[in-house]
Scaffold this motif. Structure first.
Motif, short mmCIF file in Angstrom:
data_model
loop_
_atom_site.label_atom_id
_atom_site.label_comp_id
_atom_site.label_asym_id
_atom_site.label_seq_id
_atom_site.Cartn_x
_atom_site.Cartn_y
_atom_site.Cartn_z
N PRO A 167 -15.75 -35.30 37.68
CA PRO A 167 -16.57 -35.14 36.48
C PRO A 167 -17.21 -36.47 36.06
O PRO A 167 -16.64 -37.53 36.30
CB PRO A 167 -15.58 -34.65 35.43
CG PRO A 167 -14.28 -35.25 35.86
CD PRO A 167 -14.32 -35.24 37.38
N PRO A 168 -18.35 -36.40 35.43
CA PRO A 168 -18.99 -37.63 34.92
C PRO A 168 -18.33 -38.05 33.60
O PRO A 168 -18.92 -37.94 32.53
CB PRO A 168 -20.45 -37.21 34.74
CG PRO A 168 -20.39 -35.73 34.49
CD PRO A 168 -19.21 -35.23 35.27
N LEU A 169 -17.09 -38.52 33.70
CA LEU A 169 -16.27 -38.81 32.51
C LEU A 169 -16.92 -39.77 31.52
O LEU A 169 -16.75 -39.63 30.32
CB LEU A 169 -14.93 -39.41 32.93
CG LEU A 169 -13.83 -38.42 33.27
CD1 LEU A 169 -12.58 -39.15 33.75
CD2 LEU A 169 -13.50 -37.55 32.09
N PHE A 170 -17.67 -40.74 32.01
CA PHE A 170 -18.18 -41.77 31.12
C PHE A 170 -19.63 -41.53 30.70
O PHE A 170 -20.24 -42.38 30.07
CB PHE A 170 -17.98 -43.15 31.75
CG PHE A 170 -16.52 -43.45 31.94
CD1 PHE A 170 -15.74 -43.83 30.87
CD2 PHE A 170 -15.93 -43.29 33.18
CE1 PHE A 170 -14.38 -44.07 31.03
CE2 PHE A 170 -14.56 -43.53 33.35
CZ PHE A 170 -13.80 -43.92 32.27
N SER A 171 -20.16 -40.36 31.04
CA SER A 171 -21.49 -39.97 30.56
C SER A 171 -21.35 -39.41 29.15
O SER A 171 -20.24 -39.04 28.74
CB SER A 171 -22.09 -38.91 31.48
OG SER A 171 -22.32 -39.44 32.76
N PRO A 172 -22.45 -39.34 28.40
CA PRO A 172 -22.38 -38.77 27.05
C PRO A 172 -21.81 -37.35 27.10
O PRO A 172 -22.06 -36.65 28.07
CB PRO A 172 -23.83 -38.75 26.59
CG PRO A 172 -24.51 -39.79 27.41
CD PRO A 172 -23.79 -39.80 28.73
N PRO A 173 -21.01 -37.00 26.16
CA PRO A 173 -20.65 -37.65 24.90
C PRO A 173 -19.45 -38.59 25.00
O PRO A 173 -18.91 -39.01 23.98
CB PRO A 173 -20.32 -36.47 24.00
CG PRO A 173 -19.74 -35.46 24.92
CD PRO A 173 -20.50 -35.63 26.21
N GLY A 174 -19.00 -38.94 26.19
CA GLY A 174 -17.92 -39.90 26.37
C GLY A 174 -16.64 -39.27 26.88
O GLY A 174 -16.48 -38.05 26.86
N PRO A 175 -15.70 -40.10 27.33
CA PRO A 175 -14.50 -39.59 27.99
C PRO A 175 -13.56 -38.78 27.08
O PRO A 175 -12.93 -37.84 27.55
CB PRO A 175 -13.80 -40.84 28.51
CG PRO A 175 -14.40 -41.98 27.80
CD PRO A 175 -15.77 -41.56 27.36
N VAL A 176 -13.48 -39.10 25.81
CA VAL A 176 -12.56 -38.37 24.93
C VAL A 176 -13.02 -36.92 24.79
O VAL A 176 -12.23 -35.98 24.99
CB VAL A 176 -12.45 -39.05 23.55
CG1 VAL A 176 -11.65 -38.20 22.58
CG2 VAL A 176 -11.83 -40.44 23.70
N GLU A 177 -14.29 -36.70 24.47
CA GLU A 177 -14.81 -35.34 24.32
C GLU A 177 -14.77 -34.59 25.65
O GLU A 177 -14.44 -33.41 25.71
CB GLU A 177 -16.23 -35.37 23.77
CG GLU A 177 -16.86 -34.00 23.62
CD GLU A 177 -16.17 -33.11 22.60
OE1 GLU A 177 -16.36 -31.87 22.68
OE2 GLU A 177 -15.44 -33.61 21.75
#
Length: 153
Positions: free
Chosen positions: A24-34
């Protein structure tokens, strides 16, 4: 003590392994937490024009619906998906996971527009509450294949 360690570590390894497999693109918007919250609690991925995940915004294919439907079915076959069925303005398939043989249902509805064809796509797991980003991966791979065939986005 070893059992306690195994009980604590094994779920983390399974989650981490699943996420690595699905890329997954974890660090793409909206960010890793979401994104992690979504991947751990949702077993559906679907496109929307205003989706918070940019890769799940409804793609526009610069081709008519008939050509786009052929491209979608061809892409699904190239990805090794099963039970591919094309009908009036729609293509369906089943994706079987390599590791545990989970079955996910993918549906793509084609909507003609002045600029081409919109792909309203949905991938849903049949079981589980979190998919570890598998359904999002299905749609990302499908869109990349279709783009290679006719262009998209």
């Amino acid at each position: 003590m070893k059992w306690l360690l195994l009980v604590l570590v094994l779920p983390l390894l399974l989650i981490g392994g699943g996420l690595l497999l699905n890329r997954p693109p974890l660090f793409s918007p909206p960010g890793p937490v979401e994104r992690l919250r979504t991947y751990l609690t949702t077993n559906i991925a679907e496109t929307r024009p205003d989706h918070v995940f940019p890769e799940l915004r409804t793609p526009l294919v610069p081709a008519n619906p008939e050509r786009t439907q052929q491209a979608v079915a061809t892409a699904m076959r190239a990805l090794g998906w099963q039970e591919i069925r094309a009908g009036q303005g729609e293509v369906r398939a089943v994706v079987v996971s390599a590791l545990l043989r989970f079955r996910d249902d993918v549906t793509v509805q084609l909507e003609a527009t002045a600029g081409g064809t919109l792909l309203q796509a949905r991938s849903a797991s049949r079981i589980g509450k979190g998919d570890l980003a598998a359904n999002g991966r299905h749609l990302r791979e499908l869109f990349a294949q279709v783009e290679g065939l006719v262009g998209a986005r």
